[in-house]
Design a protein around this motif. Structure first.
Motif, PDB file in Angstrom:
ATOM      1  N   GLY A  67      43.857 -69.653-118.013  1.00  0.00           N
ATOM      2  CA  GLY A  67      42.655 -69.891-117.583  1.00  0.00           C
ATOM      3  C   GLY A  67      41.701 -69.598-118.667  1.00  0.00           C
ATOM      4  N   THR A  68      41.858 -68.321-119.263  1.00  0.00           N
ATOM      5  CA  THR A  68      40.941 -67.624-120.096  1.00  0.00           C
ATOM      6  C   THR A  68      41.034 -68.532-121.622  1.00  0.00           C
ATOM      7  OG1 THR A  68      41.104 -65.490-119.227  1.00  0.00           O
ATOM      8  CG2 THR A  68      40.635 -65.639-121.736  1.00  0.00           C
ATOM      9  N   MET A  69      42.049 -68.892-122.141  1.00  0.00           N
ATOM     10  CA  MET A  69      42.215 -69.547-123.403  1.00  0.00           C
ATOM     11  C   MET A  69      41.698 -71.188-122.995  1.00  0.00           C
ATOM     12  SD  MET A  69      43.049 -67.563-125.309  1.00  0.00           S
ATOM     13  CE  MET A  69      42.920 -68.832-126.570  1.00  0.00           C
ATOM     14  N   LEU A  72      37.946 -70.651-123.234  1.00  0.00           N
ATOM     15  CA  LEU A  72      37.587 -70.416-124.746  1.00  0.00           C
ATOM     16  C   LEU A  72      37.656 -71.785-125.595  1.00  0.00           C
ATOM     17  CD1 LEU A  72      39.260 -67.280-125.539  1.00  0.00           C
ATOM     18  CD2 LEU A  72      36.748 -67.709-125.594  1.00  0.00           C
ATOM     19  N   LEU A  73      38.556 -72.485-125.263  1.00  0.00           N
ATOM     20  CA  LEU A  73      38.918 -73.784-125.974  1.00  0.00           C
ATOM     21  C   LEU A  73      37.690 -74.958-125.640  1.00  0.00           C
ATOM     22  CD1 LEU A  73      42.676 -73.810-125.792  1.00  0.00           C
ATOM     23  CD2 LEU A  73      41.368 -74.249-127.759  1.00  0.00           C
ATOM     24  N   ASP A  74      37.385 -74.956-124.379  1.00  0.00           N
ATOM     25  CA  ASP A  74      36.482 -75.762-123.930  1.00  0.00           C
ATOM     26  C   ASP A  74      35.061 -75.351-124.188  1.00  0.00           C
ATOM     27  OD1 ASP A  74      35.783 -77.922-122.147  1.00  0.00           O
ATOM     28  OD2 ASP A  74      34.763 -76.479-121.201  1.00  0.00           O
ATOM     29  N   GLU A 107      38.792 -60.311-118.569  1.00  0.00           N
ATOM     30  CA  GLU A 107      39.719 -61.312-118.797  1.00  0.00           C
ATOM     31  C   GLU A 107      40.294 -61.104-120.455  1.00  0.00           C
ATOM     32  OE1 GLU A 107      37.434 -63.637-115.909  1.00  0.00           O
ATOM     33  OE2 GLU A 107      36.919 -62.087-117.108  1.00  0.00           O
ATOM     34  N   ALA A 108      39.151 -60.671-121.042  1.00  0.00           N
ATOM     35  CA  ALA A 108      39.685 -60.383-122.521  1.00  0.00           C
ATOM     36  C   ALA A 108      40.421 -59.082-122.673  1.00  0.00           C
ATOM     37  CB  ALA A 108      38.185 -59.945-123.315  1.00  0.00           C
ATOM     38  N   PHE A 109      40.223 -58.101-121.729  1.00  0.00           N
ATOM     39  CA  PHE A 109      41.092 -56.933-121.785  1.00  0.00           C
ATOM     40  C   PHE A 109      42.576 -57.205-121.249  1.00  0.00           C
ATOM     41  CE2 PHE A 109      42.462 -53.027-119.722  1.00  0.00           C
ATOM     42  CZ  PHE A 109      42.381 -51.840-120.868  1.00  0.00           C
ATOM     43  N   VAL A 110      42.659 -57.910-120.190  1.00  0.00           N
ATOM     44  CA  VAL A 110      43.936 -57.988-119.604  1.00  0.00           C
ATOM     45  C   VAL A 110      44.651 -59.269-120.744  1.00  0.00           C
ATOM     46  CG1 VAL A 110      45.091 -59.462-117.826  1.00  0.00           C
ATOM     47  CG2 VAL A 110      43.282 -57.565-117.211  1.00  0.00           C
ATOM     48  N   GLY A 111      43.962 -59.875-121.097  1.00  0.00           N
ATOM     49  CA  GLY A 111      44.554 -61.002-121.987  1.00  0.00           C
ATOM     50  C   GLY A 111      44.964 -60.294-123.236  1.00  0.00           C
ATOM     51  N   ASN A 112      44.355 -59.443-123.747  1.00  0.00           N
ATOM     52  CA  ASN A 112      44.969 -58.721-125.039  1.00  0.00           C
ATOM     53  C   ASN A 112      46.113 -57.903-124.678  1.00  0.00           C
ATOM     54  OD1 ASN A 112      43.257 -60.039-126.874  1.00  0.00           O
ATOM     55  ND2 ASN A 112      41.580 -58.838-126.435  1.00  0.00           N
ATOM     56  N   ARG A 113      46.016 -57.180-123.377  1.00  0.00           N
ATOM     57  CA  ARG A 113      47.019 -56.202-123.326  1.00  0.00           C
ATOM     58  C   ARG A 113      48.224 -56.465-122.513  1.00  0.00           C
ATOM     59  NH1 ARG A 113      45.474 -51.296-119.302  1.00  0.00           N
ATOM     60  NH2 ARG A 113      45.869 -52.767-117.646  1.00  0.00           N
ATOM     61  N   ARG A 124      54.654 -68.657-124.140  1.00  0.00           N
ATOM     62  CA  ARG A 124      54.568 -69.716-124.860  1.00  0.00           C
ATOM     63  C   ARG A 124      53.262 -70.595-124.849  1.00  0.00           C
ATOM     64  NH1 ARG A 124      60.244 -70.362-124.382  1.00  0.00           N
ATOM     65  NH2 ARG A 124      59.591 -72.279-122.885  1.00  0.00           N
ATOM     66  N   ALA A 125      52.996 -70.743-123.471  1.00  0.00           N
ATOM     67  CA  ALA A 125      51.890 -71.574-123.197  1.00  0.00           C
ATOM     68  C   ALA A 125      50.561 -71.023-123.797  1.00  0.00           C
ATOM     69  CB  ALA A 125      51.755 -71.858-121.778  1.00  0.00           C
ATOM     70  N   VAL A 126      50.408 -69.557-123.514  1.00  0.00           N
ATOM     71  CA  VAL A 126      49.203 -68.821-123.937  1.00  0.00           C
ATOM     72  C   VAL A 126      49.233 -68.822-125.364  1.00  0.00           C
ATOM     73  CG1 VAL A 126      48.189 -66.476-123.826  1.00  0.00           C
ATOM     74  CG2 VAL A 126      49.010 -67.622-121.796  1.00  0.00           C
ATOM     75  N   LEU A 127      50.376 -68.588-126.117  1.00  0.00           N
ATOM     76  CA  LEU A 127      50.436 -68.345-127.515  1.00  0.00           C
ATOM     77  C   LEU A 127      49.997 -69.599-128.330  1.00  0.00           C
ATOM     78  CD1 LEU A 127      53.459 -65.832-128.062  1.00  0.00           C
ATOM     79  CD2 LEU A 127      51.037 -65.457-128.112  1.00  0.00           C
ATOM     80  N   ARG A 128      50.481 -70.860-127.516  1.00  0.00           N
ATOM     81  CA  ARG A 128      50.178 -72.068-128.110  1.00  0.00           C
ATOM     82  C   ARG A 128      48.501 -72.426-128.186  1.00  0.00           C
ATOM     83  NH1 ARG A 128      53.601 -74.658-125.092  1.00  0.00           N
ATOM     84  NH2 ARG A 128      52.227 -75.500-123.652  1.00  0.00           N
ATOM     85  N   ARG A 129      48.051 -71.904-126.977  1.00  0.00           N
ATOM     86  CA  ARG A 129      46.584 -72.149-126.800  1.00  0.00           C
ATOM     87  C   ARG A 129      45.929 -71.177-128.013  1.00  0.00           C
ATOM     88  NH1 ARG A 129      48.781 -73.865-122.081  1.00  0.00           N
ATOM     89  NH2 ARG A 129      47.451 -75.265-121.034  1.00  0.00           N
ATOM     90  N   ARG A 130      46.468 -69.956-128.099  1.00  0.00           N
ATOM     91  CA  ARG A 130      45.751 -69.051-128.917  1.00  0.00           C
ATOM     92  C   ARG A 130      45.856 -69.622-130.510  1.00  0.00           C
ATOM     93  NH1 ARG A 130      47.415 -62.746-127.327  1.00  0.00           N
ATOM     94  NH2 ARG A 130      46.306 -62.723-125.499  1.00  0.00           N
TER      95      ARG A 130
END
Length: 200
Positions: A67-69, A72-74, A107-113, A124-130
């Motif tokens: 959801g975070t990614m 950000l994309l949106d 969200e940023a903290f959890v997403g990075n850690r 893979r789904a998150v890394l693809r969006r990143r």
């Protein structure tokens, strides 16, 4: 760190309350150390009731990070609507990036850690969006260099440096700080243009 959510339905839905409570617990204690019982206690729900709304702790983490990614994309897409000038486009994309991280620090903290906490498919789904998100900045810098508007020794490094601006803001920004969100966003837009070697 903000206090854990103790009531259900403050934002209108139990699922959203569960997500908010889990997000704070993951940020405070880490994904591995947080249990479903902890999440249930934070929203006043026992196991059977909790599982009516979420499949698992892994499901909650994946929803948060995907959801975070997606957000950000949106935000990146919206920032570039109707913008032709590449310098303006990079500024607006950076401002949207920084503003999101100022407003969504957990969200940023959890997403990075917690990327390591995801199972392979979710990772893979998150890394693809990143990768897609980073590529959006790289394309802007590439277009600027092709137009002789930007001058950088490495397009990839420039895009990474600009992305780091937003992620850094998530670590220190506070609403009652010395500078307002709008001031920070504007100054960081300037920094991004300097990183890109903008010539005007």
């Amino acid at each position: 760190m903000p206090g854990v959510v103790r009531s259900v339905g403050q934002d209108g839905t139990r699922s959203a309350s569960i997500r908010a409570a889990a997000l704070e617990l993951f940020a405070r204690h880490g994904y591995e150390a947080t249990t479903m019982a902890d999440i249930g206690a934070a929203v006043g729900m026992r196991g059977p009731s909790l599982y009516k709304h979420v499949a698992s702790k892994q499901d909650i983490l994946a929803r948060i990070m995907v959801g975070t990614m997606d957000a950000l994309l949106d935000a990146h897409r919206v920032a570039l609507l109707g913008v032709d000038d590449v310098t303006v486009a990079l500024r607006r994309a950076t401002e949207a990036h920084v503003r999101y991280h100022a407003r969504h620090r957990l969200e940023a903290f959890v997403g990075n850690r917690e990327i390591r906490g995801l199972t392979e498919g979710h990772r893979r789904a998150v890394l693809r969006r990143r990768a897609s998100y980073e590529n959006g900045f790289r394309q802007l810098i590439t277009r600027g260099t092709e137009q002789d508007r930007f001058h950088v020794p490495s397009i990839r490094l420039a895009s990474y440096a600009i992305l780091d601006l937003g992620m850094g803001v998530a670590n220190w920004y506070r609403e009652d700080g010395e500078l307002s969100e709008d001031q920070i966003v504007w100054h960081y837009g300037d920094l991004a243009l300097r990183i890109a070697g903008a010539t005007g």
